[in-house]
Write a protein that holds these residues in place. Structure first.
Motif, PDB file in Angstrom:
ATOM      1  N   ALA A 120      68.623  32.651 113.500  1.00  0.00           N
ATOM      2  CA  ALA A 120      69.580  31.584 113.192  1.00  0.00           C
ATOM      3  C   ALA A 120      70.979  32.182 113.215  1.00  0.00           C
ATOM      4  CB  ALA A 120      69.273  30.981 111.823  1.00  0.00           C
ATOM      5  N   ASP A 121      71.955  31.422 113.699  1.00  0.00           N
ATOM      6  CA  ASP A 121      73.291  31.985 113.841  1.00  0.00           C
ATOM      7  C   ASP A 121      74.292  31.269 112.947  1.00  0.00           C
ATOM      8  OD1 ASP A 121      74.261  29.653 115.174  1.00  0.00           O
ATOM      9  OD2 ASP A 121      73.570  30.432 117.096  1.00  0.00           O
ATOM     10  N   GLU A 122      75.551  31.608 113.127  1.00  0.00           N
ATOM     11  CA  GLU A 122      76.605  31.130 112.241  1.00  0.00           C
ATOM     12  C   GLU A 122      76.859  29.626 112.355  1.00  0.00           C
ATOM     13  OE1 GLU A 122      79.964  32.686 115.444  1.00  0.00           O
ATOM     14  OE2 GLU A 122      79.582  33.758 113.583  1.00  0.00           O
ATOM     15  N   LEU A 123      76.338  28.982 113.390  1.00  0.00           N
ATOM     16  CA  LEU A 123      76.512  27.534 113.531  1.00  0.00           C
ATOM     17  C   LEU A 123      75.344  26.738 112.957  1.00  0.00           C
ATOM     18  CD1 LEU A 123      78.055  27.194 117.126  1.00  0.00           C
ATOM     19  CD2 LEU A 123      79.215  27.318 114.910  1.00  0.00           C
ATOM     20  N   ASP A 124      74.306  27.432 112.504  1.00  0.00           N
ATOM     21  CA  ASP A 124      73.158  26.749 111.890  1.00  0.00           C
ATOM     22  C   ASP A 124      73.466  26.498 110.422  1.00  0.00           C
ATOM     23  OD1 ASP A 124      71.485  26.677 114.176  1.00  0.00           O
ATOM     24  OD2 ASP A 124      71.059  28.797 113.905  1.00  0.00           O
ATOM     25  N   THR A 125      73.529  25.237 110.053  1.00  0.00           N
ATOM     26  CA  THR A 125      73.975  24.859 108.715  1.00  0.00           C
ATOM     27  C   THR A 125      72.798  24.491 107.818  1.00  0.00           C
ATOM     28  OG1 THR A 125      74.261  22.570 109.447  1.00  0.00           O
ATOM     29  CG2 THR A 125      76.174  24.026 109.583  1.00  0.00           C
ATOM     30  N   PRO A 126      72.912  24.720 106.517  1.00  0.00           N
ATOM     31  CA  PRO A 126      71.860  24.303 105.576  1.00  0.00           C
ATOM     32  C   PRO A 126      71.748  22.780 105.535  1.00  0.00           C
ATOM     33  CG  PRO A 126      73.381  25.876 104.568  1.00  0.00           C
ATOM     34  CD  PRO A 126      74.004  25.439 105.847  1.00  0.00           C
ATOM     35  N   ASP A 127      70.599  22.317 105.126  1.00  0.00           N
ATOM     36  CA  ASP A 127      70.357  20.887 104.931  1.00  0.00           C
ATOM     37  C   ASP A 127      71.223  20.381 103.771  1.00  0.00           C
ATOM     38  OD1 ASP A 127      69.320  18.352 104.672  1.00  0.00           O
ATOM     39  OD2 ASP A 127      67.373  18.995 103.918  1.00  0.00           O
ATOM     40  N   GLU A 128      71.929  19.283 103.995  1.00  0.00           N
ATOM     41  CA  GLU A 128      72.784  18.719 102.946  1.00  0.00           C
ATOM     42  C   GLU A 128      71.985  18.390 101.695  1.00  0.00           C
ATOM     43  OE1 GLU A 128      72.364  17.562 105.963  1.00  0.00           O
ATOM     44  OE2 GLU A 128      74.273  17.529 107.057  1.00  0.00           O
ATOM     45  N   TRP A 129      70.781  17.885 101.894  1.00  0.00           N
ATOM     46  CA  TRP A 129      69.915  17.537 100.753  1.00  0.00           C
ATOM     47  C   TRP A 129      69.574  18.795  99.957  1.00  0.00           C
ATOM     48  CZ3 TRP A 129      65.095  18.846  98.972  1.00  0.00           C
ATOM     49  CH2 TRP A 129      64.511  17.996  98.027  1.00  0.00           C
ATOM     50  N   VAL A 130      69.330  19.904 100.671  1.00  0.00           N
ATOM     51  CA  VAL A 130      69.003  21.160 100.000  1.00  0.00           C
ATOM     52  C   VAL A 130      70.190  21.656  99.190  1.00  0.00           C
ATOM     53  CG1 VAL A 130      68.462  23.590 100.377  1.00  0.00           C
ATOM     54  CG2 VAL A 130      67.236  21.836 101.663  1.00  0.00           C
ATOM     55  N   VAL A 131      71.373  21.617  99.765  1.00  0.00           N
ATOM     56  CA  VAL A 131      72.577  22.063  99.056  1.00  0.00           C
ATOM     57  C   VAL A 131      72.768  21.266  97.776  1.00  0.00           C
ATOM     58  CG1 VAL A 131      75.087  22.243  99.184  1.00  0.00           C
ATOM     59  CG2 VAL A 131      73.688  22.879 101.163  1.00  0.00           C
ATOM     60  N   ASP A 132      72.629  19.943  97.880  1.00  0.00           N
ATOM     61  CA  ASP A 132      72.801  19.087  96.700  1.00  0.00           C
ATOM     62  C   ASP A 132      71.711  19.345  95.665  1.00  0.00           C
ATOM     63  OD1 ASP A 132      74.988  18.004  97.943  1.00  0.00           O
ATOM     64  OD2 ASP A 132      73.957  16.193  98.628  1.00  0.00           O
ATOM     65  N   THR A 133      70.476  19.536  96.125  1.00  0.00           N
ATOM     66  CA  THR A 133      69.357  19.760  95.209  1.00  0.00           C
ATOM     67  C   THR A 133      69.520  21.080  94.449  1.00  0.00           C
ATOM     68  OG1 THR A 133      67.835  18.465  96.580  1.00  0.00           O
ATOM     69  CG2 THR A 133      66.861  20.060  95.053  1.00  0.00           C
ATOM     70  N   LEU A 134      69.911  22.142  95.158  1.00  0.00           N
ATOM     71  CA  LEU A 134      70.099  23.424  94.488  1.00  0.00           C
ATOM     72  C   LEU A 134      71.254  23.363  93.487  1.00  0.00           C
ATOM     73  CD1 LEU A 134      69.520  25.986  97.383  1.00  0.00           C
ATOM     74  CD2 LEU A 134      67.904  25.181  95.666  1.00  0.00           C
ATOM     75  N   ALA A 135      72.293  22.613  93.818  1.00  0.00           N
ATOM     76  CA  ALA A 135      73.409  22.454  92.875  1.00  0.00           C
ATOM     77  C   ALA A 135      72.940  21.733  91.616  1.00  0.00           C
ATOM     78  CB  ALA A 135      74.548  21.686  93.538  1.00  0.00           C
ATOM     79  N   ARG A 136      72.086  20.734  91.791  1.00  0.00           N
ATOM     80  CA  ARG A 136      71.552  19.998  90.638  1.00  0.00           C
ATOM     81  C   ARG A 136      70.669  20.901  89.779  1.00  0.00           C
ATOM     82  NH1 ARG A 136      66.776  17.857  90.099  1.00  0.00           N
ATOM     83  NH2 ARG A 136      66.349  17.893  92.352  1.00  0.00           N
ATOM     84  N   LEU A 137      69.845  21.729  90.427  1.00  0.00           N
ATOM     85  CA  LEU A 137      68.972  22.632  89.684  1.00  0.00           C
ATOM     86  C   LEU A 137      69.780  23.678  88.915  1.00  0.00           C
ATOM     87  CD1 LEU A 137      66.146  23.208  92.321  1.00  0.00           C
ATOM     88  CD2 LEU A 137      66.012  21.810  90.251  1.00  0.00           C
ATOM     89  N   ARG A 138      70.857  24.173  89.533  1.00  0.00           N
ATOM     90  CA  ARG A 138      71.693  25.155  88.849  1.00  0.00           C
ATOM     91  C   ARG A 138      72.338  24.566  87.597  1.00  0.00           C
ATOM     92  NH1 ARG A 138      73.289  26.506  94.169  1.00  0.00           N
ATOM     93  NH2 ARG A 138      75.191  25.269  93.979  1.00  0.00           N
ATOM     94  N   ALA A 139      72.688  23.263  87.686  1.00  0.00           N
ATOM     95  CA  ALA A 139      73.388  22.623  86.573  1.00  0.00           C
ATOM     96  C   ALA A 139      72.453  22.107  85.489  1.00  0.00           C
ATOM     97  CB  ALA A 139      74.238  21.464  87.102  1.00  0.00           C
ATOM     98  N   ASP A 140      71.158  22.077  85.743  1.00  0.00           N
ATOM     99  CA  ASP A 140      70.198  21.513  84.796  1.00  0.00           C
ATOM    100  C   ASP A 140      69.734  22.603  83.821  1.00  0.00           C
ATOM    101  OD1 ASP A 140      68.157  20.299  83.428  1.00  0.00           O
ATOM    102  OD2 ASP A 140      67.184  19.459  85.210  1.00  0.00           O
ATOM    103  N   PRO A 141      70.067  22.503  82.544  1.00  0.00           N
ATOM    104  CA  PRO A 141      69.670  23.546  81.578  1.00  0.00           C
ATOM    105  C   PRO A 141      68.164  23.637  81.386  1.00  0.00           C
ATOM    106  CG  PRO A 141      70.627  21.649  80.442  1.00  0.00           C
ATOM    107  CD  PRO A 141      70.844  21.419  81.897  1.00  0.00           C
ATOM    108  N   ALA A 142      67.436  22.585  81.751  1.00  0.00           N
ATOM    109  CA  ALA A 142      65.987  22.605  81.575  1.00  0.00           C
ATOM    110  C   ALA A 142      65.271  23.367  82.689  1.00  0.00           C
ATOM    111  CB  ALA A 142      65.453  21.173  81.514  1.00  0.00           C
ATOM    112  N   VAL A 143      65.991  23.696  83.760  1.00  0.00           N
ATOM    113  CA  VAL A 143      65.376  24.394  84.891  1.00  0.00           C
ATOM    114  C   VAL A 143      65.432  25.895  84.661  1.00  0.00           C
ATOM    115  CG1 VAL A 143      65.561  24.885  87.359  1.00  0.00           C
ATOM    116  CG2 VAL A 143      65.949  22.556  86.509  1.00  0.00           C
ATOM    117  N   PRO A 144      64.291  26.587  84.746  1.00  0.00           N
ATOM    118  CA  PRO A 144      64.307  28.042  84.553  1.00  0.00           C
ATOM    119  C   PRO A 144      65.094  28.724  85.665  1.00  0.00           C
ATOM    120  CG  PRO A 144      62.185  27.315  85.402  1.00  0.00           C
ATOM    121  CD  PRO A 144      62.945  26.064  85.046  1.00  0.00           C
ATOM    122  N   LYS A 145      65.734  29.827  85.314  1.00  0.00           N
ATOM    123  CA  LYS A 145      66.539  30.542  86.302  1.00  0.00           C
ATOM    124  C   LYS A 145      65.790  31.704  86.937  1.00  0.00           C
ATOM    125  CE  LYS A 145      69.713  27.703  85.152  1.00  0.00           C
ATOM    126  NZ  LYS A 145      69.678  26.401  85.829  1.00  0.00           N
TER     127      LYS A 145
END
Length: 597
Positions: A305-330
């Motif tokens: 995969a190269d520099e023009l291959d972008t992450p899935d928008e849904w994945v980016v949003d989901t990981l941000a939500r998990l990071r912000a959720d105190p109930a999710v283990p780190k």
């Protein structure tokens, strides 16, 4: 002058950066491209992230002085054939079949006791078998349970034949003993073998679930009918989604090898003999200070995969939500390692390839996140793998000019293609004026587990106009396209064109851009139609046979239309003598020798 200097600087820097040995000249291909003596090449870069850089394509930067066009339809997916044009290139998307999925979990094996149902390809493969005049599609039934075969007469409605491997089922390999399970597989029809018992080839990865992953190994198989398989033993060590394809332009079997190399990546191994080729050495053991290497018995780094291959928008949003959720283990409960909720780097999950007309057509499966442990532990949904088309004119180096995903996860809850899309080995079949692309997706729906990342696999199909990957377009204002110097042995000029509200004309030029009579624009009979195989002609001259072997250029003049491809055929039928991917009804083998009425 500045433009020329800049061009040569790019070529020189590209060659130095990628450290490819090109001092000696090697094989000249069917299209005039000359390979370096060392083939396949060893790619070694420097600096952080070198493997994600976009490599320069020498055959596009410095194409052959003259391009032979005797093999196949000539496609406009890049500028390889184009000397000058003011037409605009447009890439096209497929149309998904309204009846999708065409194959879903229905049998007891596929339903898998309601836990992880699936009837889907993890590469696996499909083809049109001209010997039996039917479509064959191999797939996995039930998560890691069995390798099965479905057949069809029209490519849309598939049945499950009752086979003798396990009576009452459509298994082609016996169920694995103990805790051995299958992962990815790759299956291809070999039109070129002289041994009828090797008409089909397969590689399939098995893993012992009671042991560490390193105990997984890939078996190679051959078969006379795609049903009864001879196990040739284990291949050299490779990853769990290693697949195969045949490059008929160079008469080589290619192993598309999954390896972990800065994340999931692909290595390349080629050999003229499938059985000999199943064992290799690893080029990563080469000394970096050496100037020459013999790579004929090696797997070499191929694609990432190269520099023009972008992450899935849904994945980016989901990981941000998990990071912000105190109930999710780190950290993970099993080993205490971090979940990696900040890591969304894309990886290359699959590379499938097939000969289509005058080039190699590829599908890159781009892994866009998240990683397996997040899917299994935290979100209980499939990871994103989306499919992008790629093109190669030398069989090794790939161009991905359109970074829109050809087939993309829908991310709709409960949708059969929610995520984790896979292309099949073979990529597409040719059915009349359309290409059929078979692919699989996962819903993440499990009757017993609720949502589950590897549940709900099914298979669908999408359609594209024949040669319809890209077109050169003009609107009301007329535009022209002039090819580079070409040579041919045929007689009749054909084009794939859509001009019901416009027109296409053509003329033939010599090397000095002078019109060769009577093949002028003024004498050209205008095309005002939509056809994937249209014979072009001139008043006073239909037959180009007098120009065979001569260096000429074609100049096309287009108004209100789309030009997809052109070719010079020796037959009035319009046979292209190019390759037809995984075949199709009406073709007697892998080459278009029939054209049409």
């Amino acid at each position: 002058m500045k433009k020329c200097l800049g061009f040569f600087l790019v070529v020189i820097l590209g060659c130095l950066f990628w450290n490819n040995a090109v001092a000696e000249e090697g094989e000249i291909l069917y299209n005039g491209i000359q390979l370096p003596k060392q083939w396949p090449p060893v790619i070694k870069g420097e600096g952080k992230g070198w493997e994600r850089q976009i490599r320069p394509l020498s055959y596009l930067q410095a194409p052959p002085a003259v391009i032979p066009i005797d093999v196949g339809r000539q496609l406009f997916v890049d500028d390889f054939l184009i000397e000058k044009t003011d037409l605009k290139r447009e890439f096209h998307q497929p149309q998904k079949y309204e009846g999708n999925p065409i194959l879903k979990a229905e049998t007891p094996i596929e339903l898998h006791d309601g836990k992880e149902p699936m009837a889907a390809m993890i590469s696996d493969g499909f083809c049109y078998d001209p010997k039996e005049k039917q479509f064959k599609l191999w797939y996995e039934a039930g998560w890691r349970d069995g390798t099965m075969l479905a057949t069809s007469t029209d490519g849309l409605h598939f049945t499950r034949p009752n086979l003798d491997i396990e009576p009452g089922t459509n298994r082609i390999l016996p169920k694995k003993a103990n805790k051995m399970v299958r992962h990815g597989a790759g299956i291809a029809l070999d039109h070129w073998t002289t041994d009828p018992d090797q008409r089909f080839k397969m590689v399939c990865y098995d893993e012992n679930q009671d042991g560490p992953k390193k105990q997984g190994l890939t078996n190679a198989y051959t078969s006379p009918d795609g049903i009864h398989w001879k196990n040739l033993g284990y291949m050299s060590e490779c990853g769990d989604n290693t697949t195969i394809f045949y490059n008929p332009f160079r008469k080589k079997w290619v192993f598309s090898i999954r390896e972990d190399f800065y994340g999931r990546a692909r290595f390349y191994r080629e050999h003229s003999d499938f059985i000999t080729g199943m064992n290799w050495e690893d080029s990563r053991a080469l000394k970096t200070d050496s100037k020459t290497w013999d790579t004929s018995n090696m797997m070499v780094f191929w694609a990432h995969a190269d520099e023009l291959d972008t992450p899935d928008e849904w994945v980016v949003d989901t990981l941000a939500r998990l990071r912000a959720d105190p109930a999710v283990p780190k950290v993970r409960e099993k080993d205490g390692k971090p979940y990696g909720l900040d890591d969304v780097q894309t990886q290359l999950y699959n590379v499938e390839a097939v000969a289509y007309e005058s080039l190699m057509l590829g599908v890159f499966g781009v892994h866009r996140g998240p990683e397996n442990h997040i899917c299994s532990d935290l979100i209980k949904l499939p990871k994103t793998c989306d499919l992008q088309l790629a093109y190669s004119r030398d069989g090794f180096n790939w161009d991905r000019p359109d970074r829109n995903y050809f087939l993309k996860s829908t991310r709709k809850p409960g949708d059969w293609e929610h995520a984790y899309l896979h292309a099949g080995v073979g990529i597409c079949t040719v059915v009349g004026d359309r290409l059929y692309f078979y692919y699989s997706g996962w819903s993440g729906v499990s009757p017993k587990l609720g949502t589950d990342w590897y549940s709900g696999g099914a298979t669908g199909v999408a359609f594209l106009r024949r040669d319809g990957f890209a077109s050169m377009n003009a609107k009301e204002k007329e535009g022209t396209l002039t090819t580079r110097p070409v040579t041919f042995k045929g007689k009749y000029l054909f084009a794939n064109v859509n001009t019901p509200q416009g027109e296409l004309r053509a003329e033939v030029l010599d090397e000095n851009n002078k019109v060769i009579a009577p093949f002028s624009m003024e004498n050209s009979v205008p095309s005002t139609t939509d056809k994937t195989r249209l014979k072009l002609g001139w008043k006073g001259g239909e037959d180009l046979g007098s120009l065979a072997g001569r260096k000429v250029k074609f100049r096309f003049q287009l108004k209100n239309g789309e030009l997809y491809s052109f070719w010079v055929s020796p037959d009035l039928s319009g046979a292209s003598y190019g390759y037809v991917a995984a075949g199709g009804p009406g073709f007697n083998g892998p080459i278009d020798t029939v054209g049409g009425p």
